[in-house]
Design a protein around this motif. Sequence first.
Motif, PDB file in Angstrom:
ATOM      1  N   LYS A  26       0.850  -1.186   0.000  1.00 49.40           N
ATOM      2  CA  LYS A  26       0.000   0.000   0.000  1.00 49.40           C
ATOM      3  C   LYS A  26       0.891   1.243   0.000  1.00 49.40           C
ATOM      4  CE  LYS A  26      -3.456  -2.387   2.857  1.00 49.40           C
ATOM      5  NZ  LYS A  26      -2.710  -3.670   2.902  1.00 49.40           N
ATOM      6  N   ALA A  28       1.978   4.917   0.831  1.00 51.23           N
ATOM      7  CA  ALA A  28       1.649   5.864   1.897  1.00 51.23           C
ATOM      8  C   ALA A  28       2.689   6.976   1.891  1.00 51.23           C
ATOM      9  CB  ALA A  28       1.621   5.170   3.253  1.00 51.23           C
ATOM     10  N   GLU A  46       0.117   8.578   5.905  1.00 51.00           N
ATOM     11  CA  GLU A  46      -1.240   8.718   5.389  1.00 51.00           C
ATOM     12  C   GLU A  46      -1.301   8.206   3.956  1.00 51.00           C
ATOM     13  OE1 GLU A  46      -2.612  12.718   5.671  1.00 51.00           O
ATOM     14  OE2 GLU A  46      -2.934  12.641   7.838  1.00 51.00           O
ATOM     15  N   GLY A  47      -2.497   7.755   3.558  1.00 52.42           N
ATOM     16  CA  GLY A  47      -2.702   7.316   2.184  1.00 52.42           C
ATOM     17  C   GLY A  47      -4.085   6.725   2.019  1.00 52.42           C
ATOM     18  N   ASP A  48      -4.642   6.859   0.832  1.00 52.27           N
ATOM     19  CA  ASP A  48      -5.972   6.300   0.579  1.00 52.27           C
ATOM     20  C   ASP A  48      -5.999   4.793   0.794  1.00 52.27           C
ATOM     21  OD1 ASP A  48      -7.035   8.771  -0.004  1.00 52.27           O
ATOM     22  OD2 ASP A  48      -6.778   8.569  -2.176  1.00 52.27           O
ATOM     23  N   ALA A  49      -4.889   4.117   0.483  1.00 54.04           N
ATOM     24  CA  ALA A  49      -4.851   2.660   0.625  1.00 54.04           C
ATOM     25  C   ALA A  49      -4.934   2.227   2.085  1.00 54.04           C
ATOM     26  CB  ALA A  49      -3.577   2.106  -0.010  1.00 54.04           C
ATOM     27  N   LYS A  51      -7.061   3.288   4.110  1.00 54.67           N
ATOM     28  CA  LYS A  51      -8.465   3.350   4.520  1.00 54.67           C
ATOM     29  C   LYS A  51      -9.174   2.009   4.372  1.00 54.67           C
ATOM     30  CE  LYS A  51      -9.002   8.201   3.073  1.00 54.67           C
ATOM     31  NZ  LYS A  51      -9.737   9.130   2.181  1.00 54.67           N
ATOM     32  N   THR A  52      -8.595   1.101   3.644  1.00 54.23           N
ATOM     33  CA  THR A  52      -9.303  -0.130   3.271  1.00 54.23           C
ATOM     34  C   THR A  52      -8.900  -1.318   4.134  1.00 54.23           C
ATOM     35  OG1 THR A  52      -7.600  -0.640   1.626  1.00 54.23           O
ATOM     36  CG2 THR A  52      -9.503   0.656   0.893  1.00 54.23           C
ATOM     37  N   SER A  82     -10.723   5.724   8.845  1.00 51.30           N
ATOM     38  CA  SER A  82     -11.539   6.757   8.198  1.00 51.30           C
ATOM     39  C   SER A  82     -10.665   7.813   7.534  1.00 51.30           C
ATOM     40  CB  SER A  82     -12.465   7.419   9.223  1.00 51.30           C
ATOM     41  OG  SER A  82     -13.347   6.478   9.784  1.00 51.30           O
ATOM     42  N   GLY A  84      -7.421   7.293   6.838  1.00 47.93           N
ATOM     43  CA  GLY A  84      -6.307   6.687   6.123  1.00 47.93           C
ATOM     44  C   GLY A  84      -4.977   7.069   6.742  1.00 47.93           C
ATOM     45  N   ARG A  85      -4.906   6.963   8.076  1.00 45.66           N
ATOM     46  CA  ARG A  85      -3.709   7.431   8.788  1.00 45.66           C
ATOM     47  C   ARG A  85      -3.284   6.397   9.827  1.00 45.66           C
ATOM     48  NH1 ARG A  85      -5.864  11.452  11.375  1.00 45.66           N
ATOM     49  NH2 ARG A  85      -5.638  12.861   9.595  1.00 45.66           N
TER      50      ARG A  85
END
Length: 246
Positions: A26, A28, A46-49, A51-52, A82, A84-85
Amino acid sequence: MMETQAAERTKEPGRLSRAVARLWMKPATVVANERLADRFHLITLEGDALKTVTWRPGQKVQIAMGSAFVTRTYTPIEWNASAGRMCILGYAHGDGPGSNWVRTAAPGEVCDVFGPRASLDIGGLSGALVILGDETSIGLAYAATFQDPTRHVTACFEVADDVGAQQVMASLDLKRATLITRRLDGGHVAELEASLSDAVALGSTFVLTGKAATIQVLRQSLRRRFVPTTRLVAKAYWAPGKTGLD
């Protein structure tokens, strides 16, 4: 020196490494690297990945050190799906790739993260929890304490610098922890053993982490006190001269 180390991590990875990272890791971005005390850094990614995922205290992540085939393992202390951190309390042991990353990871730097994955499942342990370890275990104690504030968690750590470790615990508001100064002759381990008596009598569950040799001594001590295996879990995070223990 720090600039050189950062530059080495940003060298273009090989084609196979990039393919592995895309498939299994992922991306980040480092958004903060706060030095809490000598050798201790609180690093936020942090990163959108991020969040999953579903994270549980005690799980690990592996971060690529410029290549998907060269990673170092860390225990997140917080994970906000929520936002992504996630946050890592890094401890720089020496001059290896993992320690250099802890010292020099800069805001804006992109890294690849594998995990979270199973390492220690403390969520399934019942009753009062006693975490024994060293500088590398402080993050686990924080995660266990603040993920479930109703759980009674105490800790005892062998440390090289008790002043620095105390600063870290104050920064994290980690109150129920005892520090024992590490001695070159290993005599401090007897103090760690002595700290077990009250917790054994109370029926606490023990989590042994940190240095492999110390874990071995404490595990044997708990077995001599007839602590059942259902109340004892252990995970070696490191051993002198070895990598890849976790």
